[in-house]
Design an enzyme around this catalytic site. Sequence first.
Site, PDB file in Angstrom:
ATOM      1  N   SER A   1      47.669  42.669  48.190  1.00  0.00           N
ATOM      2  CA  SER A   1      46.871  43.881  48.111  1.00  0.00           C
ATOM      3  C   SER A   1      47.753  45.014  47.613  1.00  0.00           C
ATOM      4  CB  SER A   1      46.292  44.231  49.492  1.00  0.00           C
ATOM      5  OG  SER A   1      45.272  45.201  49.395  1.00  0.00           O
TER       6      SER A   1
ATOM      7  N   SER B   1      47.798  47.892  48.780  1.00  0.00           N
ATOM      8  CA  SER B   1      48.320  48.546  49.980  1.00  0.00           C
ATOM      9  C   SER B   1      48.230  47.558  51.138  1.00  0.00           C
ATOM     10  CB  SER B   1      47.529  49.819  50.298  1.00  0.00           C
ATOM     11  OG  SER B   1      46.158  49.538  50.457  1.00  0.00           O
TER      12      SER B   1
ATOM     13  N   GLY C   1      32.982  39.214  45.350  1.00  0.00           N
ATOM     14  CA  GLY C   1      33.278  40.620  45.071  1.00  0.00           C
ATOM     15  C   GLY C   1      32.530  41.125  43.860  1.00  0.00           C
TER      16      GLY C   1
ATOM     17  N   GLU D   1      24.870  39.649  34.753  1.00  0.00           N
ATOM     18  CA  GLU D   1      23.848  39.304  35.746  1.00  0.00           C
ATOM     19  C   GLU D   1      22.500  39.877  35.328  1.00  0.00           C
ATOM     20  OE1 GLU D   1      25.320  40.687  39.526  1.00  0.00           O
ATOM     21  OE2 GLU D   1      26.999  39.285  39.518  1.00  0.00           O
TER      22      GLU D   1
ATOM     23  N   HIS E   1      24.261  36.489  43.347  1.00  0.00           N
ATOM     24  CA  HIS E   1      24.670  37.795  43.872  1.00  0.00           C
ATOM     25  C   HIS E   1      23.853  38.175  45.111  1.00  0.00           C
ATOM     26  CE1 HIS E   1      26.627  41.891  42.695  1.00  0.00           C
ATOM     27  NE2 HIS E   1      26.667  41.671  43.998  1.00  0.00           N
TER      28      HIS E   1
END
Length: 326
Positions: A182, A184, A242, A271, A290
Amino acid sequence: PHSTELPAPSSREGFMSLNAVITQGLGVPKETVESLAKERGITVHWQEDAAEPKPANPDALIMVNKKTTGEFLGKLKPKMVAVAFTGYDAVDMKFCKENKIAVYNVPAYSTDSVAELAIGLALAVYREIPIADKAIREGKWVISAGGTELKGKTVGILGTGTIGIATAKLFKAFGCKLIGWSRSEKKEFTELGGTYVKAKQDLFAGADVVSLHVPCNAHTMGCVGEAELSKLKPSAVLINVGRGGLVQQEVLAKMLHEKRFRAGLDVFKQEPVDPKDPILTAPNCVLTPHVAYKTTEALARRVVVTLDNIVSFSEKSDANRVDTKA
């Protein structure tokens, strides 16, 4: 007049001083949306198919994930855009910033829903659930030498934000080891027993399951390509709940057809997916349209927060505001 039939969570009840144009269904009955809006002093105007949205210059535009261009925003002239979604990449943010149109989103409303589907897709691939369902309906019984357990596997979490952490907790409950990458690093992830790796490629090389949870923006668009995917072992599973734009889909489809690894995908570059897209015929993967965010509980939460964001804007609160971010 003040309604006595509905709860009054806001002092705005009865004033009806705000107008909002809605360009997409919100996944709950319109009557529910209208009642919740009325409680907050908002009058809603449904314009799902209108070429020329009215009324012009409303206090708010409510949309979900429909492409919302600068041209459209220029015609409507809303004071703010209330995105009923966590991701706001469908909005022309450059136009909004240049024209001082505030943009708010709904963070964390579907955290549990998304995390649960990540687990569901991993199980569906590991235990060959779609193949088994199809086989038994066709009169077959034996489909393979056997599935795979999650317990003991190493799961790589790409992006340890709120949803990444929630997903990590669920994999942890299945007895998985956790590694993460990541921008952070979060103490909450290491407290789960997770270990951060220095490079994305290390995550893909070291994991049995890789689950993508970074936001899709200018920095992350296409961040998963051949360099990362080529590190996956043949038994590995890529999970994407995601954004489709995170992955270079042409590379992904090619490698899936080559049976380089397996995948569970809920999001795609385009999509709905083009019927001719090779991703639809790729073996060893489970696809869903989705729906990670789409549970009755999550949809109800997001309507409430979306409407509250409009009130927040009218009260000059920046809670959930995203156009002021870098």
